[in-house]
Design a protein around this motif. Sequence first.
Motif, PDB file in Angstrom:
ATOM      1  N   UNK A   1       0.881  -1.156   0.000  1.00  0.00           N
ATOM      2  CA  UNK A   1       0.000   0.000   0.000  1.00  0.00           C
ATOM      3  C   UNK A   1       0.916   1.202   0.000  1.00  0.00           C
ATOM      4  N   UNK A   2       0.836   2.041  -1.025  1.00  0.00           N
ATOM      5  CA  UNK A   2       1.739   3.181  -0.990  1.00  0.00           C
ATOM      6  C   UNK A   2       0.938   4.415  -0.621  1.00  0.00           C
ATOM      7  N   UNK A   3       1.590   5.321   0.093  1.00  0.00           N
ATOM      8  CA  UNK A   3       0.847   6.485   0.553  1.00  0.00           C
ATOM      9  C   UNK A   3       0.653   7.444  -0.605  1.00  0.00           C
ATOM     10  N   UNK A   4      -0.297   8.336  -0.451  1.00  0.00           N
ATOM     11  CA  UNK A   4      -0.581   9.297  -1.506  1.00  0.00           C
ATOM     12  C   UNK A   4       0.617  10.173  -1.811  1.00  0.00           C
TER      13      UNK A   4
ATOM     14  N   UNK B   1      -4.561  17.258   2.456  1.00  0.00           N
ATOM     15  CA  UNK B   1      -4.920  16.170   3.363  1.00  0.00           C
ATOM     16  C   UNK B   1      -5.593  16.664   4.624  1.00  0.00           C
ATOM     17  N   UNK B   2      -5.153  17.896   5.052  1.00  0.00           N
ATOM     18  CA  UNK B   2      -5.790  18.478   6.235  1.00  0.00           C
ATOM     19  C   UNK B   2      -7.272  18.682   5.962  1.00  0.00           C
TER      20      UNK B   2
ATOM     21  N   UNK C   1      -9.826   9.711   2.543  1.00  0.00           N
ATOM     22  CA  UNK C   1      -9.679   9.456   1.120  1.00  0.00           C
ATOM     23  C   UNK C   1      -8.377  10.066   0.646  1.00  0.00           C
ATOM     24  N   UNK C   2      -7.294   9.346   0.734  1.00  0.00           N
ATOM     25  CA  UNK C   2      -6.026   9.906   0.279  1.00  0.00           C
ATOM     26  C   UNK C   2      -6.064  10.000  -1.224  1.00  0.00           C
ATOM     27  N   UNK C   3      -5.263  10.939  -1.751  1.00  0.00           N
ATOM     28  CA  UNK C   3      -5.331  10.951  -3.196  1.00  0.00           C
ATOM     29  C   UNK C   3      -4.379   9.903  -3.740  1.00  0.00           C
TER      30      UNK C   3
END
Length: 705
Positions: free
Chosen positions: A597-600, A671-672, A680-682
């Motif tokens: 899982x990679x972060x946005x 993100x804030x 819902x991360x992009x």
Amino acid sequence: MGSTEELFDELLGVESELQDVEDQIKSLLTRQENLHERQSELKALLEASEFATSPGRDLAPETVENWSQPFEWDTQADDVRFNIFGISAYRANQREIVNAAMSGRDVLVIMAAGGGKSLCYQLPAILRNGVALVVSPLLSLIQDQVMGLAALGISAFMLTSTTSKEDEKFIYKALEKGEGELKILYVTPEKISKSKRFMSKLEKCHHAGRLSLIAIDEAHCCSQWGHDFRPDYKNLGILKTQFPNIPVIALTATATRKVQEDLKEMLRIPRCVRFVSTVNRPNLFYMVREKPSVAKTLIDEIAEYIQMSHPNNESGIVYCFSRKECEQVAKELRDRGISADYYHADTDVNVRERVHHRWSNGKLQVIVGTVAFGMGINKPDVRFVIHHSLSKSMETYYQESGRAGRDGLPSECILYFRPADVPRQSSMVFFENAGLQNLYDIVRYCQTKGECRRSAFFKHFAEPLQDCNGMCDNCASSGEVKELDVSDHARLIISSLQNMQDNDQRATMLQLVDKMKVKHKEIGPELKRDELEQLVIHLIVERVLKEEFQHTAYTTNSYISVGPLAKQVSQGNKIIRLEVSGTKNSGSNIISKLKRKSSGLEFRLDQLRKELASAHGGIFPHSVLSTQQISTLCTERPKTAEQLEEIIGKLKTMKYGKRILEEIDNYESSNKLEDFSDDKEDRPPAKKLRGKKPVMIVDSSEDEA
Ligand SMILES: Nc1ncnc2c1ncn2[C@@H]1O[C@H](COP(=O)(O)OP(=O)(O)OP(=O)(O)O)[C@@H](O)[C@H]1O
Ligand SMILES: [Mg+2]
């Protein structure tokens, strides 16, 4: 005296007996030759393992000299390493190697793929006065290196068939007269052995005291025992003869002692300081999967693995046995929505380069290749290497799978094995020096279910065992492994084969298994068809059976016959055990665990480095930011140029800092806002999974700048 007829009969008898004796002599001679070969291999292995376990050796440099102590160039070296290369700390042996080379010593570096050999000669090349000469075997490798160095503002050039007249003039002037800025000059070995003009300019450069060091990359190409022998590498000894006071740094990832000794002799560096690092690649997860017999099922499995575990277009390689297979597999993967293309020796050179280039720039996810896709691969962030069929030896598998994770980040090596692939490979390698022996070693690796996969590599390279940390399927899986006593089955196979041989019949592995499928039911425990296949292969590897080869005009076939240890089994002196998994295919659990899982932010910075790479003359994205640096940026989240400099060094901060800080800032603000709604991360757009209608991803033409 008997009648003519009697004499004639006797003559026929004698002749036939003679023929018999000659056949026996021939087969004994072959056996003698094989035994001699194995004898010398075993001796070499023993010698290496005595060396490996002798007191005081812990894979550290073997000399008494202390290359870890402070040296006068420490501060300057640290500055260049960090602020130019953007490398925050040395890896094992790097600093020591730099120090030995800086002290003017010849150095032999054995370091696994991705260990960081380039820095070991590039750093001294920058620190020492004058021009460093680097010999490298492939144009593509040289181009990558020169481009990478240029992106760091280091004056590196190459002198090859593709060099423009203008550049050539500049290089010759720099060598001859010391004009212009030239720090590192890359050449192929052919330049040394074939160009008198070049050698004479180099001579002048040396004479004027401007030759700083000589690096010989991929040095195993010198040795016929290595896997990539290049005839022109044989002549490189001339460099030491001509320039005896210039330090030579020979670098290779190949670990065998035989190759190392050969290199020292050929390059004429008998008193070199030798640095041997472990062959272990702790970040690679090794796994062997049962290969489905239906081609489509296998591709479905591979496609699913890629889509689940590498949904963000992470790069990978799929190795296939034949050219045709490469083309088919690439097409089938494309049909399932994966951006894949093939690479093999039959493809046009320009097309091949284009495919390689698109892959290196992250525009193509998967290359499906034969062994021809090999040495020139310089991509550090290959996340998976899949073997659609087994390799021909442990050495080859180590090299090929080792193309994964050169940046040190977790990566996966998956090998698909089925017994039927063994005769396919063996009929290709049986005529090579120890070809069958090498093949059977990797077959053993594939068939093992209870033992750590890594331990096979340590044994092969005669190195003390190290902890695997659960980084292989056998160590990670809690699946139960059962050992069955199948000696009765083995005896039945031997007697059937003997019977057939006595009647001048022969059988391929598949025919033999077909026959056994019916016969063996009486003796139990009943084995499934694939287990019977495993057993036949196991018996071959254990030399109870053996393969024999028959040539036809189109192909070579492998037939099974009774081997040297069959008698021991028949007489009950040797027990045959077969390992079978208790839980079927426990590997699939592991595969799903590998899902990443990679972060946005990671995704955004990855996009940014691609964009910046294009904007800076099409350099490689990893030259802008390494994947490791991206991951540090994601955890540290620097806010100022000073903070960023701490992570990626001065040069990169100066060139790309503004955009990187902007990206992090944008991400944090967006993100804030989203924190108030949900998390819902992009994320990257989810890739289309296989639907009813195959989705073709065609690379758009804007790809190519
Ligand atoms: N000390 C270090 N810290 C972090 N990254 C490093 C370090 N040294 C080298 N690297 C990075 O590791 C990657 C592999 O380095 P390099 O190309 O020199 O490997 P190599 O040993 O030559 O491998 P190969 O045998 O495959 O050619 C590169 O991306 C390089 O920038
Ligand atoms: Mg290298």
